[in-house]
Design a protein around this motif. Structure first.
Motif, short mmCIF file in Angstrom:
data_model
loop_
_atom_site.label_atom_id
_atom_site.label_comp_id
_atom_site.label_asym_id
_atom_site.label_seq_id
_atom_site.Cartn_x
_atom_site.Cartn_y
_atom_site.Cartn_z
N ALA A 136 33.49 -96.70 39.84
CA ALA A 136 32.84 -96.30 38.59
C ALA A 136 33.15 -94.84 38.31
CB ALA A 136 31.33 -96.52 38.67
N PHE A 137 33.33 -94.49 37.03
CA PHE A 137 33.73 -93.14 36.67
C PHE A 137 33.29 -92.87 35.24
CE2 PHE A 137 36.96 -96.10 35.47
CZ PHE A 137 37.41 -95.67 34.24
N GLY A 138 33.55 -91.66 34.74
CA GLY A 138 33.18 -91.34 33.38
C GLY A 138 33.57 -89.94 32.98
N LYS A 139 33.42 -89.65 31.68
CA LYS A 139 33.77 -88.33 31.15
C LYS A 139 32.86 -87.24 31.68
CE LYS A 139 36.12 -89.40 26.81
NZ LYS A 139 36.14 -89.17 25.34
N PHE A 140 31.65 -87.61 32.03
CA PHE A 140 30.69 -86.61 32.48
C PHE A 140 30.31 -86.81 33.95
CE2 PHE A 140 30.09 -87.48 27.98
CZ PHE A 140 30.40 -86.24 27.45
N CYS A 141 31.13 -87.59 34.65
CA CYS A 141 30.89 -87.86 36.08
C CYS A 141 31.96 -87.15 36.88
CB CYS A 141 30.91 -89.36 36.36
SG CYS A 141 30.85 -89.79 38.10
N LEU A 142 31.57 -86.21 37.74
CA LEU A 142 32.54 -85.50 38.55
C LEU A 142 32.99 -86.39 39.70
CD1 LEU A 142 30.96 -81.94 38.65
CD2 LEU A 142 32.71 -82.85 37.12
N GLY A 143 34.26 -86.78 39.69
CA GLY A 143 34.78 -87.68 40.70
C GLY A 143 34.53 -89.12 40.35
N ILE A 144 34.64 -90.00 41.32
CA ILE A 144 34.41 -91.43 41.12
C ILE A 144 33.44 -91.95 42.16
CG2 ILE A 144 36.70 -91.82 40.10
CD1 ILE A 144 37.64 -92.90 42.77
N SER A 145 32.66 -92.95 41.78
CA SER A 145 31.77 -93.61 42.72
C SER A 145 32.47 -94.86 43.25
CB SER A 145 30.46 -94.00 42.03
OG SER A 145 29.75 -92.85 41.62
N VAL A 146 32.60 -94.97 44.57
CA VAL A 146 33.30 -96.09 45.18
C VAL A 146 32.33 -96.88 46.04
CG1 VAL A 146 35.17 -96.80 46.70
CG2 VAL A 146 35.47 -94.83 45.20
N SER A 171 36.09 -82.90 41.52
CA SER A 171 35.73 -81.99 40.43
C SER A 171 36.39 -82.38 39.11
CB SER A 171 36.14 -80.56 40.80
OG SER A 171 37.54 -80.51 41.03
N ILE A 172 36.73 -83.68 38.96
CA ILE A 172 37.48 -84.10 37.77
C ILE A 172 36.71 -85.20 37.03
CG2 ILE A 172 39.64 -85.06 36.90
CD1 ILE A 172 40.96 -84.06 39.48
N PRO A 173 36.32 -84.97 35.78
CA PRO A 173 35.78 -86.07 34.98
C PRO A 173 36.94 -86.86 34.34
CG PRO A 173 35.55 -83.98 33.81
CD PRO A 173 36.22 -83.67 35.11
N PHE A 174 36.85 -88.19 34.41
CA PHE A 174 37.93 -89.04 33.94
C PHE A 174 37.53 -89.77 32.66
CE2 PHE A 174 38.45 -89.06 38.63
CZ PHE A 174 39.66 -88.39 38.68
N SER A 175 38.53 -90.02 31.79
CA SER A 175 38.30 -90.85 30.60
C SER A 175 38.91 -92.23 30.75
CB SER A 175 38.88 -90.17 29.36
OG SER A 175 40.28 -89.98 29.49
N SER A 176 39.74 -92.44 31.77
CA SER A 176 40.32 -93.77 31.99
C SER A 176 40.95 -93.80 33.37
CB SER A 176 41.37 -94.10 30.93
OG SER A 176 41.83 -95.42 31.06
N TYR A 217 26.01 -90.83 35.76
CA TYR A 217 26.75 -90.40 34.58
C TYR A 217 28.02 -91.23 34.34
CZ TYR A 217 23.70 -86.37 34.73
OH TYR A 217 22.60 -85.56 34.73
N THR A 218 28.17 -92.30 35.05
CA THR A 218 29.36 -93.12 34.86
C THR A 218 29.28 -93.88 33.54
OG1 THR A 218 28.35 -94.94 36.11
CG2 THR A 218 29.77 -93.42 37.30
N THR A 219 30.47 -94.06 32.91
CA THR A 219 30.57 -94.78 31.63
C THR A 219 31.56 -95.92 31.66
OG1 THR A 219 32.21 -93.16 30.87
CG2 THR A 219 29.91 -92.75 30.29
N ASP A 220 32.26 -96.09 32.77
CA ASP A 220 33.25 -97.16 32.85
C ASP A 220 33.34 -97.63 34.29
OD1 ASP A 220 35.11 -99.00 31.98
OD2 ASP A 220 36.34 -97.52 30.94
N VAL A 221 33.97 -98.79 34.49
CA VAL A 221 34.03 -99.39 35.82
C VAL A 221 35.37 -100.08 36.00
CG1 VAL A 221 33.00 -101.58 35.05
CG2 VAL A 221 32.82 -100.91 37.45
#
Length: 711
Positions: A171-181, A202-207, A152-156
């Motif tokens: 990697a992260f996104g508005k609909f991704c809980l947390g970040i992929s490292v 438990s946090i979706p990020f936009s930036s 569900y990541t939309t940005d990197v």
């Protein structure tokens, strides 16, 4: 007490105070120089497909623009040409459609194994994986194997989370809980990404933006929690993990985030853009990890992207806010008086653009804007110029033949000395630190065409002159009634300097001897003010085409520079008490010498840097150069370079022909920075600096005036 003319005394006093404040503000505005960027030239670079997100990085030794092309499943690379245009130079095909890109820079600790690293481009693809794109020594693209990330990541982003010199993928996104490292592994490989737990789980990020907020040299993370309307600051521990976040409540759902030093204090600040509110919040940082709301900026429409750069060339950051739906960009410039950002205008785009970035073309100190669109088949470059909204500088009319300029002064008065090729000397006195009208103007005729001019400051001011048609040195009392005095030399001097010590006046002059291999040095000392000079003579066994000559009066010593080849110079010194000489070679294209406080300073010019040195003659005979500062430059047409040193700070001014501007820098062992820049219509015949009065002087020979500029 009765009212006067129907106005109560308290109200009358209030009105008087308001009027006084208004007048004081007018005076401050009149003294200020306001820089407003003007985007008046639009250029288009045609491509064969619409382009999306765009970034700029150093991929092959210079700034390059990289843009996403979803139609071609590729990244387009644009390089600047000699005409300040962006041209398509490379298309790198990808295994799948790119979604987002970002730039990362590795720090190579062992340069014997690794080549000098350039920026790497992280690309998030539609297959939920990330590849890194870079360019090898042969200029060919190198693409790493895909690294899987959360679906569900939309940005990197790429960042060195452990501060050890290796990039990690985030990697992260508005609909991704947390970040992929994804952790970096030797050989350019990455271990499979894991979803970060703990404070991020438990946090979706936009930036997300990585930088060091608290000064511990470990990357921290700023992130937008758009669901809960929060700005989160995660402080890095140095092992790839983060502490519990510090939360800042926001006014509405944030749309974009930018980080930069916006106030010039050396600490990162944070910009938050709002789409629904059509405004930007500026949070100021204090360098230890704390932030406070400093200012709110109103834009012309919803904010979709923020770009921060110096669009005016005055050394201070400006802000550009993209409102894609409104097809406009709002510009804010930093006001040096109020210490706040002010609205500076709007750029009409004509089309709905999706992304903007600042881009510095070679030989330009101010940034341009590059915009891309997912619907148009070209990118746009918005070229900047600068509108100087200010009151006129002080102008001093001078002779149309004037070509030499000297200044001297202190906190209470200053002198401007102007000379022309015929030997006409004009002395202009300013009485008072803030005076704009000259007090006295004296004119006199010297013995001939000046070759070397120096001012000696003591209880009175003396002007030393050597000539191309007279074998002597003349002294003139500038701030006193002293008559002209002369000391004879064997031949025509090409360098002269002087000082006063108590009741003694010392003059040193250098001249070519009659033979073709010797330089003569005359050392004159007057122990009785106004009496005859006593002379000592020395010789140096060489005669070169000197680039610059200076005479230090601690010894005395004779310093000079000459060119051996196009990029090699020789710096030499002779200790006149025993006639011994030493020299050293330097890599550079040009150099200048100056003396300050009985010390010799060297300014070395090369293709891409200006470097300051302090010269020292050590015992046993050894000539050393101690580097004090370096200012990097792209190749430019620099001339009229001048240096003045006060309290270990070098003030450097020069004319840059590429920009048609005079640039003014301060340089220390810690850093160099651009203080001011002035656009000029023609090249100054001469430039002078007077740091004690905070003024820079330009001699305009075409218009026949000296202009005075405050800094």
């Amino acid at each position: 007490m009765n009212d006067i003319a129907g106005v109560k005394p308290v109200e009358f006093l209030r009105q008087v105070v308001i009027q006084m404040i208004f007048v004081m503000n007018l005076v401050r505005v009149a003294e200020a120089q306001v820089y407003v960027p003007v985007f008046k030239e639009v250029e288009m670079q045609a491509t064969i497909a619409p382009l999306g997100q765009v970034v700029t990085g150093n991929f092959s030794g210079h700034s390059t623009v990289a843009a996403i092309c979803k139609v071609e499943k590729a990244i387009y690379f644009f390089d600047p040409d000699s005409m300040e245009n962006l041209i398509l130079t490379n298309v790198v095909s990808l295994p799948d459609t790119p979604i987002a890109i970002s730039i990362g820079h590795e720090v190579v600790l062992d340069s014997s194994i690794h080549e000098k690293p350039f920026d790497k481009l992280a690309v998030l693809t539609n297959e939920h994986s990330v590849v890194l794109v870079s360019f090898g020594k042969d200029g060919r693209p190198v693409i790493t194997s895909p690294t899987p990330v959360d679906a569900y990541t939309t940005d990197v982003r790429v960042a060195d989370l452990e501060a050890g010199g290796k990039l990690d993928i985030v990697a992260f996104g508005k609909f991704c809980l947390g970040i992929s490292v994804a952790k970096s592994v030797d050989g350019g490989r990455f271990e499979e990404a894991n979803l970060a737990q703990g404070p991020l789980g438990s946090i979706p990020f936009s930036s997300i933006v990585f930088t060091d907020f608290n000064g511990d040299l470990v990357p921290d993370m700023a992130a937008l929690d758009w669901v809960n309307r929060r700005l989160l600051i995660f402080y890095g521990r140095g092992d790839g993990t983060f502490a519990q976040p510090v939360s800042f409540e926001l006014k509405a759902e944030p749309s974009c985030l930018a980080v930069a030093d916006l106030t010039g204090n050396g600490y990162p600040d944070i910009l938050i853009g709002y789409s629904r509110l059509g405004q930007i919040d500026l949070y100021g940082g204090d360098g230890v990890g704390r932030f406070f709301l400093r200012q709110t900026l109103k834009t012309v429409g919803p904010v979709s992207k923020i770009a921060v750069a110096d669009f005016t060339g005055n050394g201070v950051m400006d802000i550009a806010a993209l409102s894609g739906k409104e097809k406009q960009i709002t510009i804010f410039s930093y006001d040096l008086i109020s210490k706040n950002f002010k609205y500076a205008g709007v750029i009409g785009l004509g089309e709905n653009y999706d992304d903007i970035i600042p881009f510095y073309f070679p030989d330009r100190v101010r940034a341009d804007l590059v915009a891309t669109s997912l619907t148009e088949q070209y990118i746009k470059v918005f070229k900047t110029s600068v509108n100087f909204n200010k009151f006129p500088d002080v102008l001093l009319p001078v002779s149309e033949d004037a070509d030499r300029l000297l200044v001297s002064g202190n906190d209470t008065s200053s002198y401007v000395i102007v000379a022309d090729s015929s030997g006409n000397i004009t002395s202009i006195h300013y009485n008072g630190a803030s005076a704009t009208e000259p007090g006295t103007i004296d004119e006199f005729q010297s013995e001939g065409s000046p070759v070397s001019m120096k001012l000696i400051a003591s209880d009175s001011l003396h002007l030393l002159l050597s000539y191309d048609n007279a074998d002597m040195v003349s002294t003139y009392g500038i701030s006193s009634e002293e008559e002209e005095r002369k000391v004879m030399t064997a031949y025509l001097p090409f360098a002269v300097n002087g000082t006063t010590r108590g009741d003694s006046t010392i003059i040193v002059a250098a001249y070519p001897m009659k033979s073709d291999s010797e330089v003569g040095i005359s050392y004159f000392t007057s122990f009785i003010r106004g009496g005859d000079f006593l002379e000592k003579d020395f010789t140096v066994d060489e005669l070169k085409d000197y680039l610059s000559s200076a005479v230090s009066l601690d010894g005395p010593s004779f310093y000079r520079i000459w060119r051996n080849a196009a990029d090699t110079l020789t710096f030499a010194c002779t200790y006149l008490k025993d006639g011994k000489s030493v020299s050293t070679s330097m890599r550079g294209s040009d150099a200048r010498l100056s003396t300050s406080d009985e010390q010799v300073h060297l300014l070395l010019e090369s293709d891409d840097t200006l470097t300051g040195f302090k010269a020292a003659l050590e015992k046993p005979m050894h000539l050393s150069l101690h580097q004090t500062w370096v200012m990097p430059f792209d190749r430019s047409d620099l001339s009229s370079i001048r240096v003045s040193t006060v309290d270990s700070t070098d003030y450097v001014a020069f004319f840059d022909g590429t920009r048609s501007s005079v640039l003014f820098y301060s340089a220390t062992t810690i850093r160099s920075r651009l203080i001011r820049s002035w656009h000029v219509e023609s090249k100054p015949a001469d430039i002078a600096i007077l740091p004690s009065m905070r003024r820079v002087y330009f001699l305009n020979r075409i218009e026949s005036y000296v202009s005075i500029h405050s800094f």
